[in-house]
Design a protein around this motif. Structure first.
Motif, short mmCIF file in Angstrom:
data_model
loop_
_atom_site.label_atom_id
_atom_site.label_comp_id
_atom_site.label_asym_id
_atom_site.label_seq_id
_atom_site.Cartn_x
_atom_site.Cartn_y
_atom_site.Cartn_z
N ASP A 39 5.43 -11.30 3.95
CA ASP A 39 5.89 -10.88 2.62
C ASP A 39 4.94 -9.86 2.01
O ASP A 39 5.37 -8.90 1.37
CB ASP A 39 6.04 -12.09 1.70
CG ASP A 39 7.20 -12.98 2.10
OD1 ASP A 39 8.09 -12.51 2.84
OD2 ASP A 39 7.21 -14.16 1.68
N ARG A 40 3.64 -10.06 2.20
CA ARG A 40 2.65 -9.11 1.68
C ARG A 40 2.82 -7.73 2.34
O ARG A 40 2.75 -6.70 1.68
CB ARG A 40 1.23 -9.66 1.92
CG ARG A 40 0.17 -8.93 1.19
CD ARG A 40 -1.18 -9.65 1.14
NE ARG A 40 -1.49 -10.52 2.27
CZ ARG A 40 -1.48 -11.86 2.21
NH1 ARG A 40 -1.16 -12.49 1.10
NH2 ARG A 40 -1.79 -12.58 3.27
N LYS A 42 5.69 -6.50 3.62
CA LYS A 42 6.91 -5.89 3.09
C LYS A 42 6.71 -5.40 1.66
O LYS A 42 7.14 -4.29 1.31
CB LYS A 42 8.06 -6.88 3.16
CG LYS A 42 8.47 -7.20 4.58
CD LYS A 42 9.63 -8.13 4.80
CE LYS A 42 10.11 -9.01 3.76
NZ LYS A 42 11.13 -9.99 4.21
N GLU A 43 6.07 -6.20 0.83
CA GLU A 43 5.83 -5.81 -0.56
C GLU A 43 4.93 -4.58 -0.65
O GLU A 43 5.12 -3.74 -1.53
CB GLU A 43 5.20 -6.97 -1.33
CG GLU A 43 6.16 -8.11 -1.59
CD GLU A 43 5.46 -9.36 -2.12
OE1 GLU A 43 4.25 -9.29 -2.44
OE2 GLU A 43 6.12 -10.40 -2.19
N TYR A 44 3.97 -4.48 0.25
CA TYR A 44 3.06 -3.34 0.24
C TYR A 44 3.81 -2.04 0.51
O TYR A 44 3.59 -1.03 -0.15
CB TYR A 44 1.95 -3.56 1.27
CG TYR A 44 0.62 -2.98 0.88
CD1 TYR A 44 -0.20 -3.64 -0.03
CD2 TYR A 44 0.19 -1.76 1.39
CE1 TYR A 44 -1.42 -3.11 -0.40
CE2 TYR A 44 -1.02 -1.23 1.02
CZ TYR A 44 -1.83 -1.92 0.13
OH TYR A 44 -3.03 -1.38 -0.24
N GLU A 46 7.05 -1.48 -0.03
CA GLU A 46 7.95 -1.20 -1.15
C GLU A 46 7.19 -0.81 -2.41
O GLU A 46 7.64 0.03 -3.17
CB GLU A 46 8.85 -2.40 -1.40
CG GLU A 46 9.84 -2.60 -0.27
CD GLU A 46 10.63 -3.89 -0.37
OE1 GLU A 46 10.27 -4.76 -1.19
OE2 GLU A 46 11.60 -4.04 0.38
N SER A 47 6.02 -1.39 -2.64
CA SER A 47 5.27 -1.07 -3.85
C SER A 47 4.63 0.32 -3.80
O SER A 47 4.24 0.86 -4.83
CB SER A 47 4.20 -2.12 -4.12
OG SER A 47 3.19 -2.07 -3.12
#
Length: 161
Positions: A39-40, A42-44, A46-47
């Motif tokens: 998740d980290r 994927k979030e990285y 996208e962010s």
């Protein structure tokens, strides 16, 4: 009028490009920790202005040779669109986060992305909620169901004749 090309480039945002990244996560972690690491990741993406187009979890596999004294790794594949300036930040995450054993990021052509959609990796599990691009219309399971229905219909027709 003075057209300075380099000046124009510095004021414009760089174009987004297609990339694919494969990471190997420490498989000795608990499932919740592996999920948090994914998740980290994927979030990285996208962010930092990226958009994940394709995401596969290949699961736990034995490594060909030990990496950081580990014999097993959890493989994850992501194809995404991002600005080139986001890559050094992503690479930094991989180096600083000790749960990532190895990583490889490549710039790809749209044809390769289409190939990856139609030919998933062996043992790969497509994570559908992250796929934003159109997928092939008939999945393998649906194709098998259609074939079975057609065979049933043809056997019924033969019985009637």
């Amino acid at each position: 009028m003075n057209h300075n090309r380099e000046g124009d480039r510095s004021t414009q945002a760089p174009h987004r490009r297609l990339y694919e990244t494969t990471v190997v996560i420490n498989a000795a972690l608990e499932d919740a920790d592996i999920r948090a690491t994914i998740d980290r990741f994927k979030e990285y993406i996208e962010s930092h202005g990226g958009e994940i187009l394709l995401f596969y979890e290949l699961g736990k596999r034995r490594l060909a040779y030990p990496i950081k004294k580990r014999n097993n790794g959890y493989y994850v594949y992501a194809a995404y669109e991002a600005h080139p300036t986001a890559l050094p930040l992503l690479e930094r995450l991989f180096l600083l986060e000790e749960n990532f054993l190895r990583h490889l990021t490549l710039q790809i052509d749209p044809e390769i992305l289409q190939y990856r959609r139609t030919h998933p990796p062996q043992g790969g599990q497509l994570i559908p909620e992250t796929v934003r691009a159109p997928q092939p219309t008939v999945a393998e399971e649906e194709f098998e169901e259609v074939e079975e229905a057609e065979q049933a219909e043809s056997s019924e027709e033969e019985e009637e004749v």
